[in-house]
Design a protein around this motif. Structure first.
Motif, short mmCIF file in Angstrom:
data_model
loop_
_atom_site.label_atom_id
_atom_site.label_comp_id
_atom_site.label_asym_id
_atom_site.label_seq_id
_atom_site.Cartn_x
_atom_site.Cartn_y
_atom_site.Cartn_z
N THR A 190 0.82 -1.21 0.00
CA THR A 190 0.00 0.00 0.00
C THR A 190 0.85 1.26 0.00
O THR A 190 0.36 2.35 -0.30
CB THR A 190 -0.93 0.04 1.23
N VAL A 191 2.14 1.12 0.38
CA VAL A 191 3.07 2.24 0.37
C VAL A 191 4.31 1.80 -0.41
O VAL A 191 4.88 0.75 -0.14
CB VAL A 191 3.48 2.67 1.80
N CYS A 192 4.72 2.62 -1.37
CA CYS A 192 5.93 2.37 -2.15
C CYS A 192 6.96 3.42 -1.76
O CYS A 192 6.87 4.57 -2.17
CB CYS A 192 5.62 2.42 -3.64
N PHE A 193 7.94 3.01 -0.97
CA PHE A 193 8.95 3.94 -0.47
C PHE A 193 10.20 3.87 -1.36
O PHE A 193 11.32 3.70 -0.88
CB PHE A 193 9.29 3.58 0.99
N SER A 194 9.98 4.01 -2.64
CA SER A 194 11.10 3.93 -3.58
C SER A 194 12.07 5.10 -3.40
O SER A 194 13.27 4.96 -3.61
CB SER A 194 10.58 3.87 -5.01
N THR A 195 11.54 6.28 -3.06
CA THR A 195 12.28 7.44 -2.56
C THR A 195 13.17 8.13 -3.59
O THR A 195 13.14 9.35 -3.73
CB THR A 195 13.11 7.06 -1.31
N PHE A 196 14.01 7.38 -4.31
CA PHE A 196 14.96 7.99 -5.23
C PHE A 196 14.52 7.75 -6.68
O PHE A 196 14.16 6.64 -7.04
CB PHE A 196 16.36 7.46 -4.98
N PRO A 197 14.55 8.79 -7.52
CA PRO A 197 14.05 8.67 -8.90
C PRO A 197 14.59 7.49 -9.69
O PRO A 197 13.83 6.88 -10.46
CB PRO A 197 14.44 10.02 -9.53
#
Length: 330
Positions: A288-295
């Motif tokens: 439910t949360v995607c903490f990919s953070t960096f492009p």
């Protein structure tokens, strides 16, 4: 949900090592930590953390001692980190990308008593070989349980988690056997004595322009920061499933992990980021949360042929850090 549901008139903060105990009581059967090849419920995570604490205590780790962790993302990392926190020790996550000079400097500067590493190869780095190079005399040490190395005078043991038994290091069997030297009751007694203003962790800077600097963080600073951010900003609940591909030696993994333990959410991660595996985890574990953070990570996911906005519509939040133009392109 309305904003009123998430309104916080207070912040409930406990020591770092209390988090798995409290989560096991509140959410025993809920998914806690998920790797592609291993997973824990909150009950089993707490049990594993206590076992790790017993092994560490059996090897002489106690309140105020410093434990270094040099490992790629893996379940053992989380178990050992939580176990050390239960004992009131300082956890020192070590950047797995440090070169020989930086690693030798941090091991000595951090006053490590124990150092835990792994035989998992992290992005082509062999930690055993690296440690043998940066700690002269380690490979020839006569007693791995009582090291006496000029380059790290306070270091008593290097522990290797995995299948190998390298020279100068205590292996997995010795680590597991050390648990017989401490009881669950001893672990929980020490845990009950940990104060919020005691130091929980010492994070080191990257060392880009000078030697890395150690930054001690109290249990309160560590837990309060995460609880407030994940509760107020991300609004995590026990229904959330939080995907985070970032390294556990960095706050971008440790703080979300704490937030998940506080809220009862599932923390989903992997040893190394891989777009194929990331897509599979996001889909199969119903993130439910995607903490990919960096492009670079985010774009690798969004440009993947299996990325389907309809299929991933359950993702309610995708975190990214970038200049406004880059965020607009994403």
């Amino acid at each position: 949900m309305s904003d009123a549901v998430f309104a916080r008139d207070w912040t409930e903060v406990v020591p770092f090592g209390d988090l798995p105990v409290r989560a096991a009581a509140r959410y025993p059967d809920a998914d806690a930590v998920i790797f592609p090849d291993r997973r824990h419920t909150y009950a089993s995570l707490n049990e594993a953390a206590v076992r790790a604490a017993r092994s560490l205590a059996g090897l002489g780790l106690g309140p105020g001692d410093h434990l270094g962790i040099l490992m790629p993302n893996c379940m053992d990392y989380i178990e050992i980190m939580l176990g050390a926190a239960m004992l009131g020790a300082w956890v020192v996550p070590i950047n797995a990308r440090y070169k020989e000079h930086e690693l030798a400097y941090v091991i000595e500067n951090a006053d490590l008593k124990l150092l835990v590493t792994s035989d998992l190869i992290d992005e082509h780095v062999d930690f055993v070989e690296l440690l043998h190079r940066c700690l002269p005399g380690l490979a020839e040490a006569p007693d791995p349980a009582a090291l006496d190395l000029p380059a790290a005078p306070k270091l008593r043991s290097v522990i290797l988690i995995g299948q190998a038994s390298p020279a100068g290091m205590l292996d997995q069997a010795a680590f597991d056997a050390a648990a017989e030297g401490a009881t669950d009751e001893h672990v929980h007694l020490l845990r009950s004595r940990v104060r919020l203003r005691d130091v929980a962790m010492m994070m080191y800077t990257s060392g880009t322009t000078a030697d890395p600097k150690g930054c001690p963080l109290t249990h309160e600073a560590l837990v309060r920061t995460s609880v407030n951010a994940c509760g107020d900003r991300f609004r995590l609940t026990a229904d959330d499933r939080f995907w985070d591909p970032l390294p556990l030696f960095h706050m971008s993994a440790i703080l979300p992990l704490i937030g998940c333990m506080d809220s009862g959410a599932a923390y989903i991660t992997l040893t190394h980021f891989n777009a194929n595996l990331g897509i599979s985890q996001l889909r199969d574990e119903r993130a439910t949360v995607c903490f990919s953070t960096f492009p670079p990570i985010t774009t690798a996911l969004l440009n993947h042929p299996e990325w389907d906005p309809a299929e991933f519509s359950r993702i309610r939040l995708m975190n990214n850090v970038a200049p406004p133009d880059a965020l607009r392109r994403i």
